[in-house]
Design a protein around this motif. Structure first.
Motif, PDB file in Angstrom:
ATOM      1  N   ASP A   1     -23.101  30.386 114.950  1.00  0.00           N
ATOM      2  CA  ASP A   1     -24.548  30.471 114.860  1.00  0.00           C
ATOM      3  C   ASP A   1     -24.965  29.924 113.498  1.00  0.00           C
ATOM      4  O   ASP A   1     -24.509  30.418 112.464  1.00  0.00           O
ATOM      5  CB  ASP A   1     -24.958  31.947 115.001  1.00  0.00           C
ATOM      6  CG  ASP A   1     -26.448  32.216 114.778  1.00  0.00           C
ATOM      7  OD1 ASP A   1     -27.236  31.255 114.724  1.00  0.00           O
ATOM      8  OD2 ASP A   1     -26.807  33.409 114.664  1.00  0.00           O
ATOM      9  N   PHE A   2     -25.808  28.908 113.480  1.00  0.00           N
ATOM     10  CA  PHE A   2     -26.354  28.388 112.226  1.00  0.00           C
ATOM     11  C   PHE A   2     -27.483  29.311 111.758  1.00  0.00           C
ATOM     12  O   PHE A   2     -28.636  28.923 111.639  1.00  0.00           O
ATOM     13  CB  PHE A   2     -26.862  26.953 112.411  1.00  0.00           C
ATOM     14  CG  PHE A   2     -25.770  25.927 112.439  1.00  0.00           C
ATOM     15  CD1 PHE A   2     -24.911  25.783 111.357  1.00  0.00           C
ATOM     16  CD2 PHE A   2     -25.581  25.106 113.538  1.00  0.00           C
ATOM     17  CE1 PHE A   2     -23.893  24.836 111.370  1.00  0.00           C
ATOM     18  CE2 PHE A   2     -24.571  24.156 113.558  1.00  0.00           C
ATOM     19  CZ  PHE A   2     -23.727  24.024 112.472  1.00  0.00           C
ATOM     20  N   SER A   3     -27.126  30.535 111.499  1.00  0.00           N
ATOM     21  CA  SER A   3     -28.079  31.614 111.224  1.00  0.00           C
ATOM     22  C   SER A   3     -28.605  31.617 109.805  1.00  0.00           C
ATOM     23  O   SER A   3     -29.636  32.226 109.532  1.00  0.00           O
ATOM     24  CB  SER A   3     -27.396  32.961 111.483  1.00  0.00           C
ATOM     25  OG  SER A   3     -26.284  33.105 110.595  1.00  0.00           O
TER      26      SER A   3
ATOM     27  N   GLY B   1     -23.651  28.630 105.423  1.00  0.00           N
ATOM     28  CA  GLY B   1     -24.546  29.664 105.930  1.00  0.00           C
ATOM     29  C   GLY B   1     -24.349  29.908 107.412  1.00  0.00           C
ATOM     30  O   GLY B   1     -25.284  30.227 108.139  1.00  0.00           O
ATOM     31  N   LEU B   2     -23.121  29.809 107.843  1.00  0.00           N
ATOM     32  CA  LEU B   2     -22.762  29.860 109.260  1.00  0.00           C
ATOM     33  C   LEU B   2     -22.145  31.212 109.608  1.00  0.00           C
ATOM     34  O   LEU B   2     -21.364  31.762 108.837  1.00  0.00           O
ATOM     35  CB  LEU B   2     -21.738  28.752 109.510  1.00  0.00           C
ATOM     36  CG  LEU B   2     -21.171  28.507 110.891  1.00  0.00           C
ATOM     37  CD1 LEU B   2     -22.250  27.998 111.826  1.00  0.00           C
ATOM     38  CD2 LEU B   2     -20.050  27.479 110.796  1.00  0.00           C
ATOM     39  N   THR B   3     -22.507  31.750 110.757  1.00  0.00           N
ATOM     40  CA  THR B   3     -21.780  32.884 111.328  1.00  0.00           C
ATOM     41  C   THR B   3     -20.749  32.300 112.283  1.00  0.00           C
ATOM     42  O   THR B   3     -21.093  31.540 113.195  1.00  0.00           O
ATOM     43  CB  THR B   3     -22.727  33.832 112.093  1.00  0.00           C
ATOM     44  OG1 THR B   3     -23.658  34.395 111.167  1.00  0.00           O
ATOM     45  CG2 THR B   3     -21.953  34.942 112.767  1.00  0.00           C
ATOM     46  N   LEU B   4     -19.473  32.655 112.064  1.00  0.00           N
ATOM     47  CA  LEU B   4     -18.392  32.039 112.824  1.00  0.00           C
ATOM     48  C   LEU B   4     -17.399  33.090 113.308  1.00  0.00           C
ATOM     49  O   LEU B   4     -16.906  33.896 112.518  1.00  0.00           O
ATOM     50  CB  LEU B   4     -17.655  31.015 111.946  1.00  0.00           C
ATOM     51  CG  LEU B   4     -16.430  30.322 112.537  1.00  0.00           C
ATOM     52  CD1 LEU B   4     -16.801  29.476 113.748  1.00  0.00           C
ATOM     53  CD2 LEU B   4     -15.752  29.464 111.471  1.00  0.00           C
ATOM     54  N   HIS B   5     -17.141  33.081 114.598  1.00  0.00           N
ATOM     55  CA  HIS B   5     -16.117  33.931 115.197  1.00  0.00           C
ATOM     56  C   HIS B   5     -15.025  33.036 115.778  1.00  0.00           C
ATOM     57  O   HIS B   5     -15.319  32.123 116.548  1.00  0.00           O
ATOM     58  CB  HIS B   5     -16.722  34.802 116.301  1.00  0.00           C
ATOM     59  CG  HIS B   5     -17.586  35.897 115.785  1.00  0.00           C
ATOM     60  ND1 HIS B   5     -17.190  37.214 115.794  1.00  0.00           N
ATOM     61  CD2 HIS B   5     -18.821  35.872 115.217  1.00  0.00           C
ATOM     62  CE1 HIS B   5     -18.141  37.959 115.271  1.00  0.00           C
ATOM     63  NE2 HIS B   5     -19.144  37.166 114.907  1.00  0.00           N
TER      64      HIS B   5
END
Length: 196
Positions: free
Chosen positions: A109-111, A147-151
């Motif tokens: 997500d580019f959150s 600034g990325l949310t990464l799983h």
């Protein structure tokens, strides 16, 4: 409107230049001085349809850590710069990529909120000359500076080469999906009106 970025980083440990085009055709050029890592970066570019050039000189006589981490920093900054205000992007992306016995899932997500959840479950050791623990270090630096949310989740796999390659292919495909533009989306895809 082009979505390109050039990032340069000079420290006493590394000298790095990254050139990125988010709307490329998957061309890779450059060298980190770590051949297997270059192979992974080429997979990221190819499957993300990113035109990516990376020139890096690092203190490889010490170990690979500084070079891998600093490339993660620069690539993260390049993605963030190229995305700009993120207007019109899909924002979310995911991919499930097999490679022989290995299966890796990536969701992102580019959150604007950096967060890494990483479960690769790779044993300590090397793939070529690349230490396996540096894969997570690269991802952490990349996440913190983009600034990325990464799983990242390894669902199957015994061969470290296969797991690592599936990871970078999946990451490329997820970035491609999330960074793609949707003409129906006006402004950043958030009810807050911004992604930062």
């Amino acid at each position: 409107m082009t979505r390109e970025a050039v990032i340069e980083r000079q420290t006493t440990e590394t000298s790095i230049r990254v050139k990125l085009d988010l709307d490329g055709s998957g061309k890779w050029q450059g060298s980190s001085g770590i051949p297997f890592f270059d192979h992974l970066l080429a997979q990221l570019a190819r499957h993300g349809l990113l035109d990516l050039k990376i020139w890096a000189e690092g203190d490889l006589e010490v170990d690979n850590h500084h070079t891998v981490e600093d490339i993660g920093i620069c690539l993260g900054e390049a993605i963030k710069k190229a995305l700009g205000d993120k207007a019109g992007i899909n924002r979310y992306g995911s991919a499930l990529v097999p490679m022989d016995e290995a299966l890796v899932q990536v969701a992102l997500d580019f959150s604007g909120r950096p967060y890494l959840a990483c479960n690769l479950d790779l044993p300590p050791g090397r793939i070529g000359s690349l230490e396996t623990e540096l894969l997570e270090e690269f991802l952490r630096a990349f996440v913190n500076h983009s600034g990325l949310t990464l799983h990242v989740q390894k669902l199957a796999g015994r061969n470290g080469h296969h797991v690592a390659e599936a990871l970078f292919k999946a990451l490329g495909r997820a970035i491609k999906e999330a960074a793609s533009r949707d003409p129906r989306v006006e402004g950043p895809p958030s009810t807050k009106g911004s992604l930062d």
